[in-house]
Design a protein around this motif. Structure first.
Motif, mmCIF file in Angstrom:
data_model
loop_
_atom_site.group_PDB
_atom_site.id
_atom_site.type_symbol
_atom_site.label_atom_id
_atom_site.label_comp_id
_atom_site.label_asym_id
_atom_site.label_seq_id
_atom_site.Cartn_x
_atom_site.Cartn_y
_atom_site.Cartn_z
ATOM 1 N N GLY A 81 0.852 -1.072 0.075
ATOM 2 C CA GLY A 81 -0.127 -0.139 0.035
ATOM 3 C C GLY A 81 0.824 1.299 -0.148
ATOM 4 N N THR A 82 0.399 2.253 -0.838
ATOM 5 C CA THR A 82 1.343 3.429 -0.817
ATOM 6 C C THR A 82 0.544 4.612 -1.050
ATOM 7 N N THR A 83 0.947 5.523 -0.433
ATOM 8 C CA THR A 83 0.422 6.806 -0.506
ATOM 9 C C THR A 83 1.252 7.939 -1.338
ATOM 10 N N THR A 84 2.427 8.001 -0.918
ATOM 11 C CA THR A 84 3.438 9.137 -1.558
ATOM 12 C C THR A 84 4.276 8.407 -2.578
ATOM 13 N N GLY A 85 4.282 6.908 -2.626
ATOM 14 C CA GLY A 85 5.193 6.189 -3.610
ATOM 15 C C GLY A 85 6.240 5.624 -3.179
ATOM 16 N N VAL A 86 6.752 6.013 -1.788
ATOM 17 C CA VAL A 86 8.227 5.519 -1.244
ATOM 18 C C VAL A 86 7.716 4.022 -1.027
ATOM 19 N N THR A 87 6.728 3.701 -0.511
ATOM 20 C CA THR A 87 6.657 1.967 -0.084
ATOM 21 C C THR A 87 6.586 1.329 -1.548
ATOM 22 N N GLU A 88 5.851 1.783 -2.584
ATOM 23 C CA GLU A 88 5.886 1.213 -3.742
ATOM 24 C C GLU A 88 7.355 0.868 -4.499
ATOM 25 N N GLU A 89 8.008 2.040 -4.256
ATOM 26 C CA GLU A 89 9.457 2.153 -4.807
ATOM 27 C C GLU A 89 10.262 1.124 -4.066
ATOM 28 N N VAL A 90 9.954 0.935 -2.734
ATOM 29 C CA VAL A 90 10.687 -0.185 -1.857
ATOM 30 C C VAL A 90 10.290 -1.297 -2.424
ATOM 31 N N ALA A 91 9.083 -1.557 -2.449
ATOM 32 C CA ALA A 91 8.441 -2.931 -3.041
ATOM 33 C C ALA A 91 8.984 -3.362 -4.475
ATOM 34 N N GLU A 92 8.950 -2.321 -5.328
ATOM 35 C CA GLU A 92 9.981 -2.735 -6.634
ATOM 36 C C GLU A 92 11.302 -2.881 -6.452
ATOM 37 N N ILE A 93 11.887 -2.536 -5.484
ATOM 38 C CA ILE A 93 13.343 -3.143 -5.148
ATOM 39 C C ILE A 93 13.180 -4.595 -4.780
ATOM 40 N N VAL A 94 12.244 -4.899 -4.034
ATOM 41 C CA VAL A 94 12.327 -6.468 -3.526
ATOM 42 C C VAL A 94 11.557 -7.343 -4.736
ATOM 43 N N ASN A 95 10.890 -6.785 -5.695
ATOM 44 C CA ASN A 95 10.352 -7.475 -6.545
ATOM 45 C C ASN A 95 11.670 -7.586 -7.650
ATOM 46 N N ASN A 96 12.520 -6.687 -7.973
ATOM 47 C CA ASN A 96 13.523 -6.776 -9.001
ATOM 48 C C ASN A 96 14.674 -7.697 -8.451
ATOM 49 N N LEU A 97 14.436 -8.248 -7.247
ATOM 50 C CA LEU A 97 15.469 -9.034 -6.636
ATOM 51 C C LEU A 97 15.143 -10.317 -6.508
ATOM 52 N N ILE A 98 13.589 -10.636 -6.733
ATOM 53 C CA ILE A 98 13.188 -11.901 -6.534
ATOM 54 C C ILE A 98 12.684 -12.404 -8.011
ATOM 55 N N PRO A 99 13.367 -13.365 -8.631
ATOM 56 C CA PRO A 99 12.753 -13.698 -9.941
ATOM 57 C C PRO A 99 11.381 -14.342 -9.812
ATOM 58 N N ASN A 100 10.763 -13.962 -10.894
ATOM 59 C CA ASN A 100 9.275 -14.439 -10.741
ATOM 60 C C ASN A 100 8.258 -14.003 -9.672
#
Length: 162
Positions: free
Chosen positions: A8-27
């Motif tokens: 969940g994100t309001t300002t985009g920070v948590t989305e940005e962090v989730a994207e980092i996690v997503n990019n480090l986990i294949p599939n």
């Protein structure tokens, strides 16, 4: 193992962090909880990312769906919380506690606890038995440490990511 990342994100920070996690986990697959949480049971392993607002409240999109969490039946769930340890040092990542309590109530097996000694803050209800109940990220003040902390955390979760 299939991995679903829900944020969940309001300002985009948590989305940005989730994207980092997503990019480090294949599939792995990301889901914004503002669009619902219906897909949670489609995954073997869940990473739930939430920010803390005000005096320890969970982010609004999470608040809107938190009572709709499905029966998680011993499903492994890791939590990641974003927060501001400088401005809100006495409620640092407190929003994770509500998510933790609700997930436990729905049968989840929470994994990925983190030692708080690497963080500077005053107080947090997101600590149980001397450990954070998930990975705290202060991307506002310590963005230079975000990726390193995530990588180390994911290493500790490697058996769920294989």
């Amino acid at each position: 193992m299939s991995v679903g990342i829900f944020y969940g994100t309001t300002t985009g920070v948590t989305e940005e962090v989730a994207e980092i996690v997503n990019n480090l986990i294949p599939n792995s697959t990301m889901h914004d909880v503002a669009n619902g949480i219906d897909e949670m049971l489609d995954y073997d392993f869940l990473i739930l990312c939430a920010s803390t607002w005000g005096l320890g409240d969970i982010q609004d999109d999470w608040m809107a769906v938190i009572d709709e969490l499905p029966n998680l039946k011993e499903k492994p769930v890791a939590l990641l919380g974003t927060g501001d340890a400088m401005s809100f040092s006495d409620t640092f990542v407190d929003g994770l506690r509500l998510l933790y309590d609700k997930c436990k109530k729905r049968g989840a097996r929470i994994v990925g606890f983190v030692d708080p000694s690497d963080y500077e803050f005053t107080e947090s209800i997101a600590i149980i038995d001397g450990k954070f109940i998930g990975l705290p990220i202060d991307h506002m003040n310590e963005a230079d440490r975000t990726e390193e902390r995530i990588e180390k955390w994911l290493e500790s979760l490697s058996k769920y990511l294989a």
